[in-house]
Design a protein around this motif. Sequence first.
Motif, PDB file in Angstrom:
ATOM      1  N   LEU A 184       9.694  -3.377 -11.169  1.00  0.00           N
ATOM      2  CA  LEU A 184       8.741  -4.490 -11.255  1.00  0.00           C
ATOM      3  C   LEU A 184       7.609  -4.318 -10.238  1.00  0.00           C
ATOM      4  O   LEU A 184       6.442  -4.551 -10.541  1.00  0.00           O
ATOM      5  CB  LEU A 184       9.459  -5.820 -10.988  1.00  0.00           C
ATOM      6  N   LEU A 185       7.964  -3.884  -9.024  1.00  0.00           N
ATOM      7  CA  LEU A 185       6.940  -3.758  -7.977  1.00  0.00           C
ATOM      8  C   LEU A 185       5.984  -2.601  -8.258  1.00  0.00           C
ATOM      9  O   LEU A 185       4.793  -2.688  -7.959  1.00  0.00           O
ATOM     10  CB  LEU A 185       7.606  -3.601  -6.598  1.00  0.00           C
ATOM     11  N   LEU A 186       6.492  -1.529  -8.848  1.00  0.00           N
ATOM     12  CA  LEU A 186       5.608  -0.413  -9.216  1.00  0.00           C
ATOM     13  C   LEU A 186       4.652  -0.859 -10.323  1.00  0.00           C
ATOM     14  O   LEU A 186       3.450  -0.591 -10.277  1.00  0.00           O
ATOM     15  CB  LEU A 186       6.436   0.807  -9.671  1.00  0.00           C
ATOM     16  N   ASP A 187       5.194  -1.583 -11.307  1.00  0.00           N
ATOM     17  CA  ASP A 187       4.359  -2.133 -12.386  1.00  0.00           C
ATOM     18  C   ASP A 187       3.276  -3.043 -11.831  1.00  0.00           C
ATOM     19  O   ASP A 187       2.130  -3.020 -12.275  1.00  0.00           O
ATOM     20  CB  ASP A 187       5.232  -3.017 -13.301  1.00  0.00           C
ATOM     21  N   LEU A 227       1.365  -0.434  -1.484  1.00  0.00           N
ATOM     22  CA  LEU A 227       2.582   0.250  -1.963  1.00  0.00           C
ATOM     23  C   LEU A 227       3.799  -0.109  -1.098  1.00  0.00           C
ATOM     24  O   LEU A 227       4.933   0.176  -1.476  1.00  0.00           O
ATOM     25  CB  LEU A 227       2.386   1.777  -1.917  1.00  0.00           C
ATOM     26  N   TYR A 228       3.553  -0.737   0.059  1.00  0.00           N
ATOM     27  CA  TYR A 228       4.657  -0.997   0.991  1.00  0.00           C
ATOM     28  C   TYR A 228       5.814  -1.811   0.383  1.00  0.00           C
ATOM     29  O   TYR A 228       6.972  -1.430   0.557  1.00  0.00           O
ATOM     30  CB  TYR A 228       4.126  -1.652   2.273  1.00  0.00           C
ATOM     31  N   SER A 265      -9.651   5.471  -2.967  1.00  0.00           N
ATOM     32  CA  SER A 265      -9.710   4.243  -2.157  1.00  0.00           C
ATOM     33  C   SER A 265      -8.336   3.796  -1.670  1.00  0.00           C
ATOM     34  O   SER A 265      -8.062   2.605  -1.544  1.00  0.00           O
ATOM     35  CB  SER A 265     -10.357   3.082  -2.923  1.00  0.00           C
ATOM     36  N   MET A 266      -7.455   4.766  -1.417  1.00  0.00           N
ATOM     37  CA  MET A 266      -6.140   4.459  -0.844  1.00  0.00           C
ATOM     38  C   MET A 266      -6.236   4.469   0.685  1.00  0.00           C
ATOM     39  O   MET A 266      -5.513   3.758   1.364  1.00  0.00           O
ATOM     40  CB  MET A 266      -5.117   5.526  -1.255  1.00  0.00           C
ATOM     41  N   ILE A 271       2.317  11.496   3.482  1.00  0.00           N
ATOM     42  CA  ILE A 271       1.119  11.080   4.220  1.00  0.00           C
ATOM     43  C   ILE A 271       0.983   9.553   4.198  1.00  0.00           C
ATOM     44  O   ILE A 271       0.716   8.924   5.220  1.00  0.00           O
ATOM     45  CB  ILE A 271      -0.151  11.753   3.632  1.00  0.00           C
ATOM     46  N   ILE A 272       1.228   8.944   3.029  1.00  0.00           N
ATOM     47  CA  ILE A 272       1.162   7.482   2.941  1.00  0.00           C
ATOM     48  C   ILE A 272       2.178   6.858   3.909  1.00  0.00           C
ATOM     49  O   ILE A 272       1.878   5.919   4.631  1.00  0.00           O
ATOM     50  CB  ILE A 272       1.397   6.996   1.486  1.00  0.00           C
ATOM     51  N   GLY A 273       3.398   7.428   3.950  1.00  0.00           N
ATOM     52  CA  GLY A 273       4.432   6.935   4.869  1.00  0.00           C
ATOM     53  C   GLY A 273       3.961   7.025   6.318  1.00  0.00           C
ATOM     54  O   GLY A 273       4.095   6.073   7.089  1.00  0.00           O
ATOM     55  N   ALA A 274       3.376   8.158   6.688  1.00  0.00           N
ATOM     56  CA  ALA A 274       2.922   8.351   8.071  1.00  0.00           C
ATOM     57  C   ALA A 274       1.780   7.388   8.394  1.00  0.00           C
ATOM     58  O   ALA A 274       1.733   6.807   9.485  1.00  0.00           O
ATOM     59  CB  ALA A 274       2.479   9.799   8.276  1.00  0.00           C
ATOM     60  N   LEU A 275       0.868   7.166   7.444  1.00  0.00           N
ATOM     61  CA  LEU A 275      -0.244   6.234   7.678  1.00  0.00           C
ATOM     62  C   LEU A 275       0.290   4.803   7.807  1.00  0.00           C
ATOM     63  O   LEU A 275      -0.201   4.012   8.601  1.00  0.00           O
ATOM     64  CB  LEU A 275      -1.281   6.317   6.552  1.00  0.00           C
ATOM     65  N   LEU A 276       1.340   4.475   7.022  1.00  0.00           N
ATOM     66  CA  LEU A 276       1.946   3.142   7.145  1.00  0.00           C
ATOM     67  C   LEU A 276       2.493   2.926   8.553  1.00  0.00           C
ATOM     68  O   LEU A 276       2.431   1.839   9.099  1.00  0.00           O
ATOM     69  CB  LEU A 276       3.084   2.972   6.131  1.00  0.00           C
TER      70      LEU A 276
END
Length: 305
Positions: free
Chosen positions: A104-107, A255-256, A237-238, A201-206
Amino acid sequence: MNASEIDFSSLQVKAYLIRTSIMHPVLEILGDPWNLKLVRSVADAPKKFVSLAEALKISRAALSTRLNRLEEQGCLARQQYCEFPPRYEYALTPMGDALRPTLLLLDQWNREWLHNHEQESAPVTCHHCHEALQLAVVCRHCSEPLALNNVKPLFFHDLPEHTPLQSYRRTRHTLASKERSVLPEDVSAEEWLRDRWSSLIIGALLFGVRRFNDLQSILDIAPNILSGRLELLQQASMASRREDGYRLLPRGAALYPAIIAMSGWGRQWLPAAQHSENGWRMLHISCGNWANHKYICKACNTEYC
Ligand SMILES: [Zn+2]
Ligand SMILES: [Zn+2]
């Protein structure tokens, strides 16, 4: 580093959290392009092999490999519906069923952030208020949203000097490219997470790692790959680049909640979790309790379970 003096803002602590994250074993399963589609396909009702092959336009050999693996991993179960000749259909196990909030959250991310989004599954409505279901991920104790700026890790043991990056088998995957004619802004939530480098990379930026060199050393990533992915994240634009380094934009940070859902699922269901995230837990700073999460309907605040 001694447990009592561990400082979350230090790079060594961030490296430890990123390198030992439960997301590595989770994405070994959910990062496969077909696995999430298969779980989605049987979420409404058990499906026969032939219907899955037709619906997903996947070769019989590839489908059979994926189904066997999902069965081994515990997400799907085979149920016999005909004795002579023996015929089976596939259904979600409790472990597979526990992926519903993740789906659901991905959708939700795709609906909110993609221009050209083809809805993969039928819309779900809230049992309580009958609105189209939109989930919020909140603290189980105080019901406030869980965000990275209001949680912090608490360590029960000293930190090792060096922690290797967990290596898991991940399917090779091509993100946006000219050959695939997919534009960066059309890359879905599933695709960002399934691409090993982008998800790291997204994980590290979070976790607030900002500088190119820090990202490179924590993720053991070649400079040309890192700059390519950062370029792509910016085109989509991420993330953006400022004087003090890179940071996630709202589109990337959104995405968190799905990442919390996937990590929570991994902690509950994956045996590999015993080796990940060893010796620390997240604390919800707002209320002082462990950051255990629950899902609520954004419209009526009723818990979704
Ligand atoms: Zn509701
Ligand atoms: Zn709380």
